[in-house]
Motif scaffolding. Structure first.
Motif, PDB file in Angstrom:
ATOM      1  N   LYS A 165      73.816  -4.757 -83.745  1.00 52.56           N
ATOM      2  CA  LYS A 165      72.494  -4.948 -84.346  1.00 52.56           C
ATOM      3  C   LYS A 165      71.358  -4.674 -83.352  1.00 52.56           C
ATOM      4  O   LYS A 165      70.199  -4.536 -83.751  1.00 52.56           O
ATOM      5  N   ILE A 166      71.690  -4.569 -82.079  1.00 58.76           N
ATOM      6  CA  ILE A 166      70.668  -4.336 -81.049  1.00 58.76           C
ATOM      7  C   ILE A 166      70.156  -2.899 -81.182  1.00 58.76           C
ATOM      8  O   ILE A 166      70.950  -1.956 -81.292  1.00 58.76           O
ATOM      9  N   ASN A 167      68.835  -2.749 -81.185  1.00 58.24           N
ATOM     10  CA  ASN A 167      68.285  -1.391 -81.304  1.00 58.24           C
ATOM     11  C   ASN A 167      67.580  -0.911 -80.032  1.00 58.24           C
ATOM     12  O   ASN A 167      66.854   0.079 -80.053  1.00 58.24           O
ATOM     13  N   GLU A 168      67.821  -1.611 -78.908  1.00 64.22           N
ATOM     14  CA  GLU A 168      67.335  -1.123 -77.615  1.00 64.22           C
ATOM     15  C   GLU A 168      68.483  -0.393 -76.928  1.00 64.22           C
ATOM     16  O   GLU A 168      69.544  -0.973 -76.690  1.00 64.22           O
ATOM     17  N   ILE A 169      68.247   0.889 -76.616  1.00 67.60           N
ATOM     18  CA  ILE A 169      69.336   1.725 -76.089  1.00 67.60           C
ATOM     19  C   ILE A 169      69.030   2.171 -74.653  1.00 67.60           C
ATOM     20  O   ILE A 169      67.881   2.236 -74.221  1.00 67.60           O
ATOM     21  N   ASN A 170      70.082   2.477 -73.934  1.00 65.57           N
ATOM     22  CA  ASN A 170      69.971   2.963 -72.564  1.00 65.57           C
ATOM     23  C   ASN A 170      69.559   4.428 -72.571  1.00 65.57           C
ATOM     24  O   ASN A 170      70.207   5.271 -73.199  1.00 65.57           O
ATOM     25  N   ALA A 171      68.469   4.751 -71.860  1.00 68.70           N
ATOM     26  CA  ALA A 171      67.968   6.133 -71.828  1.00 68.70           C
ATOM     27  C   ALA A 171      68.601   6.963 -70.717  1.00 68.70           C
ATOM     28  O   ALA A 171      68.363   8.169 -70.638  1.00 68.70           O
ATOM     29  N   GLY A 172      69.384   6.337 -69.844  1.00 76.05           N
ATOM     30  CA  GLY A 172      70.061   7.090 -68.792  1.00 76.05           C
ATOM     31  C   GLY A 172      69.184   7.408 -67.592  1.00 76.05           C
ATOM     32  O   GLY A 172      69.502   8.301 -66.802  1.00 76.05           O
ATOM     33  N   MET A 173      68.071   6.690 -67.442  1.00 81.35           N
ATOM     34  CA  MET A 173      67.189   6.852 -66.281  1.00 81.35           C
ATOM     35  C   MET A 173      66.975   5.464 -65.668  1.00 81.35           C
ATOM     36  O   MET A 173      66.838   4.479 -66.396  1.00 81.35           O
ATOM     37  N   TYR A 174      66.898   5.410 -64.316  1.00 83.15           N
ATOM     38  CA  TYR A 174      66.961   4.121 -63.636  1.00 83.15           C
ATOM     39  C   TYR A 174      66.084   4.089 -62.392  1.00 83.15           C
ATOM     40  O   TYR A 174      65.715   5.135 -61.831  1.00 83.15           O
ATOM     41  N   CYS A 175      65.805   2.876 -61.946  1.00 85.13           N
ATOM     42  CA  CYS A 175      65.340   2.605 -60.583  1.00 85.13           C
ATOM     43  C   CYS A 175      66.340   1.659 -59.923  1.00 85.13           C
ATOM     44  O   CYS A 175      66.838   0.740 -60.577  1.00 85.13           O
ATOM     45  N   PHE A 176      66.607   1.897 -58.652  1.00 85.65           N
ATOM     46  CA  PHE A 176      67.502   1.015 -57.899  1.00 85.65           C
ATOM     47  C   PHE A 176      66.893   0.695 -56.540  1.00 85.65           C
ATOM     48  O   PHE A 176      66.213   1.540 -55.928  1.00 85.65           O
ATOM     49  N   ASP A 177      67.152  -0.513 -56.061  1.00 83.19           N
ATOM     50  CA  ASP A 177      66.984  -0.799 -54.650  1.00 83.19           C
ATOM     51  C   ASP A 177      68.036   0.025 -53.912  1.00 83.19           C
ATOM     52  O   ASP A 177      69.233  -0.042 -54.226  1.00 83.19           O
ATOM     53  N   ILE A 178      67.606   0.804 -52.946  1.00 77.26           N
ATOM     54  CA  ILE A 178      68.509   1.783 -52.329  1.00 77.26           C
ATOM     55  C   ILE A 178      69.710   1.120 -51.668  1.00 77.26           C
ATOM     56  O   ILE A 178      70.866   1.544 -51.873  1.00 77.26           O
ATOM     57  N   GLU A 179      69.492   0.067 -50.903  1.00 79.95           N
ATOM     58  CA  GLU A 179      70.602  -0.582 -50.197  1.00 79.95           C
ATOM     59  C   GLU A 179      71.586  -1.205 -51.180  1.00 79.95           C
ATOM     60  O   GLU A 179      72.818  -1.111 -50.996  1.00 79.95           O
ATOM     61  N   SER A 180      71.065  -1.799 -52.277  1.00 81.00           N
ATOM     62  CA  SER A 180      71.951  -2.383 -53.293  1.00 81.00           C
ATOM     63  C   SER A 180      72.744  -1.298 -54.000  1.00 81.00           C
ATOM     64  O   SER A 180      73.931  -1.477 -54.318  1.00 81.00           O
ATOM     65  N   LEU A 181      72.111  -0.163 -54.260  1.00 78.25           N
ATOM     66  CA  LEU A 181      72.808   0.942 -54.926  1.00 78.25           C
ATOM     67  C   LEU A 181      73.939   1.463 -54.045  1.00 78.25           C
ATOM     68  O   LEU A 181      75.068   1.678 -54.535  1.00 78.25           O
ATOM     69  N   LEU A 182      73.687   1.664 -52.768  1.00 82.26           N
ATOM     70  CA  LEU A 182      74.724   2.194 -51.881  1.00 82.26           C
ATOM     71  C   LEU A 182      75.918   1.253 -51.795  1.00 82.26           C
ATOM     72  O   LEU A 182      77.083   1.697 -51.810  1.00 82.26           O
ATOM     73  N   ARG A 183      75.659  -0.056 -51.710  1.00 83.92           N
ATOM     74  CA  ARG A 183      76.773  -1.017 -51.683  1.00 83.92           C
ATOM     75  C   ARG A 183      77.564  -0.960 -52.981  1.00 83.92           C
ATOM     76  O   ARG A 183      78.801  -1.006 -52.977  1.00 83.92           O
ATOM     77  N   SER A 184      76.867  -0.827 -54.102  1.00 80.73           N
ATOM     78  CA  SER A 184      77.537  -0.826 -55.408  1.00 80.73           C
ATOM     79  C   SER A 184      78.324   0.456 -55.634  1.00 80.73           C
ATOM     80  O   SER A 184      79.380   0.434 -56.282  1.00 80.73           O
ATOM     81  N   LEU A 185      77.845   1.562 -55.105  1.00 79.97           N
ATOM     82  CA  LEU A 185      78.580   2.825 -55.248  1.00 79.97           C
ATOM     83  C   LEU A 185      79.949   2.725 -54.600  1.00 79.97           C
ATOM     84  O   LEU A 185      80.937   3.310 -55.082  1.00 79.97           O
ATOM     85  N   ASP A 186      80.046   1.976 -53.522  1.00 82.75           N
ATOM     86  CA  ASP A 186      81.337   1.806 -52.855  1.00 82.75           C
ATOM     87  C   ASP A 186      82.310   0.983 -53.699  1.00 82.75           C
ATOM     88  O   ASP A 186      83.532   1.044 -53.487  1.00 82.75           O
ATOM     89  N   LYS A 187      81.782   0.208 -54.645  1.00 88.53           N
ATOM     90  CA  LYS A 187      82.626  -0.623 -55.509  1.00 88.53           C
ATOM     91  C   LYS A 187      82.914   0.039 -56.856  1.00 88.53           C
ATOM     92  O   LYS A 187      83.718  -0.484 -57.643  1.00 88.53           O
TER      93      LYS A 187
END
Length: 456
Positions: A165-187
């Protein structure tokens, strides 16, 4: 706060059925990836990394003047894998990285600024760009917590009854904190049916660490991706409407905006009137008070003020103020037409200079020539500029009158204040103030028709 951006531009684009990389297909005259780059730059971000894959050399060639860096994704293993390929770009940076897609050219400067400002001001570790749609079928749903932070992204096929029923969808564009993104990419892992690494999975990793994730909704049309020729035409229609609206708001009259085709980089000044069917391309500039009647094509040209153009083609040339062109004239590249000139019907100008107040009224070809001011070309004049091996130049001075059906055989010079008799073929220089007659004397042979048995 330091901001940089990554553009995902390595996709194969199989549904385009083209030898051209998908992101290089054009919308309103410009490659989609270059539109995205331009939008990011005018939003204040200049450090941009483009992820390239299929057709990497072609994408590099098309974007090389935009001062961007590149990362290579040699195998298409998902959006998460694409960002992994940019680790070298990110590794020494602290701040925010915004991630956009090279096949979504409709994102606007305002939305880019809104996304980055919201992300930085609220101190999120990730922020998702979203859209609210009436029919979310097929799209990943954005599930929010009571605090309005993002809880998770759920793909359509995995949604339960409430999530559907949710009508908010992911547009596939993002902002990330760079250090958090790099750590998460490793996982990040590829434990899925496709064996690919998905960028939305980063959201789950961050949430499991108790970190804040936000979302910013924008209009759905801004997030539209282009994966087929049909979607390309839809993006073109949206962009064309934006461009035409901008020109009308700036004081240009478009008689029928739905049938007027203006490229992104065209500059049109106020009080110009554009009739339907005009195609205005490239880096064309059209100054004030011009009138473009129906069905002309103008590409990479400069049109000075008070010019009137009818049903003509003008390519990579300059037209001086108060000049009229057409109908059915063809101004080929590297031509310069002066002020208050007249280029009439079925006239072709090729790589030539035409002086002020010169009239080339009809059925004439001028190629590789320099023509002075206040000249008059009679109907059917031809500058014979090609000798079978090379192009040669013709020079015509000021105040020259050229009679109908004249051939000027290049290289040749016609000096100031001269007349050329109709039907002449000029092969030698015409001195100043002279009348040139270069035709055989008329001979009438009495009784020839009857003698030859030709009488009907």
């Amino acid at each position: 706060m330091y901001n940089c951006a990554i553009i995902l531009a390595a996709g194969e684009g199989k549904r385009m059925k083209s030898s051209t990389p998908k992101v290089l297909h054009k919308v309103c005259g410009k490659e989609m990836v270059n539109i995205v780059i331009d939008t990011i730059k005018i939003s204040g971000i200049n450090d941009i990394n483009v992820i390239i894959g299929r057709g990497a050399d072609k994408v590099k060639d098309a974007t090389i003047n935009n001062n961007v860096s590149y990362s290579l994704q040699d195998k298409q293993l998902g959006t998460g894998h694409a960002v992994m390929c940019a680790k070298e770009f990110l590794k020494s940076k602290k701040g925010t990285v915004a991630i956009f897609t090279g096949d979504a050219p409709l994102i606007t400067k305002n939305s880019v600024e809104k996304l980055i400002a919201f992300h930085n001001e609220e101190n999120y570790k990730a922020t998702i760009l979203t859209s609210i749609v009436d029919n979310p079928d097929g799209y990943g749903r954005v599930v929010r917590e009571s605090s309005q932070e993002v809880s998770r992204i759920v793909e359509h096929k995995d949604c339960n009854a409430e999530e559907l029923k949710i009508n908010e969808i992911n547009a596939g564009m993002y902002c990330f904190d760079i250090e958090s993104l790099l750590r998460s990419l490793d996982k990040l892992n590829n434990n899925n049916a496709q064996g690919e690494y998905y960028l939305p999975d980063i959201i789950g990793i961050l949430k499991n660490e108790g970190l804040k994730v936000g979302a910013v909704p924008v209009e759905f049309e801004e997030t539209m991706g282009v994966n087929s020729r049909v979607q390309l035409s839809e993006a073109e229609k949206v962009m064309r409407k934006r461009i035409n609206l901008m020109h009308m708001e700036n004081g240009v009259t478009l008689i029928d905006p739905d049938n007027t085709y203006i490229d992104l980089d065209v500059d049109i000044c106020n009080d110009t009137i554009v009739y339907p069917g005009n195609i205005i391309q490239g880096n064309t500039v059209i100054k004030e008070n011009c009138t473009l009647y129906a069905n002309s094509r103008i590409e990479d040209s400069f049109i000075d003020k008070n010019v009137t153009i009818q049903c003509s083609t003008i390519l990579k040339s300059k037209i001086g103020e108060n000049t009229t062109v057409g109908p059915f004239a063809y101004i080929r590249p590297e031509s310069v037409v002066g002020k208050s000139a007249r280029i009439g019907d079925f006239v072709e100008i090729k790589k030539s200079v035409i002086g002020d107040e010169t009239k080339v009224s009809h059925l004439t070809y001028i190629g590789d020539a320099e023509v002075g001011s206040k000249c008059n070309f009679g109907c059917g004049t031809v500058v014979v500029n090609y000798d079978g091996a090379k192009k040669c130049k013709t020079l015509v001075g000021n105040n020259v009158f050229i009679g109908c059906n004249t051939n000027l055989v290049s290289p040749v010079k016609v000096n100031d204040n001269t007349y050329i008799a109709a039907g002449s073929t000029i092969t030698d220089e015409v001195p100043e103030g002279a009348l040139a007659i270069a035709r055989a004397k008329q001979v009438n042979k009495e009784g020839w028709v009857e003698k030859k048995g030709k009488k009907k």
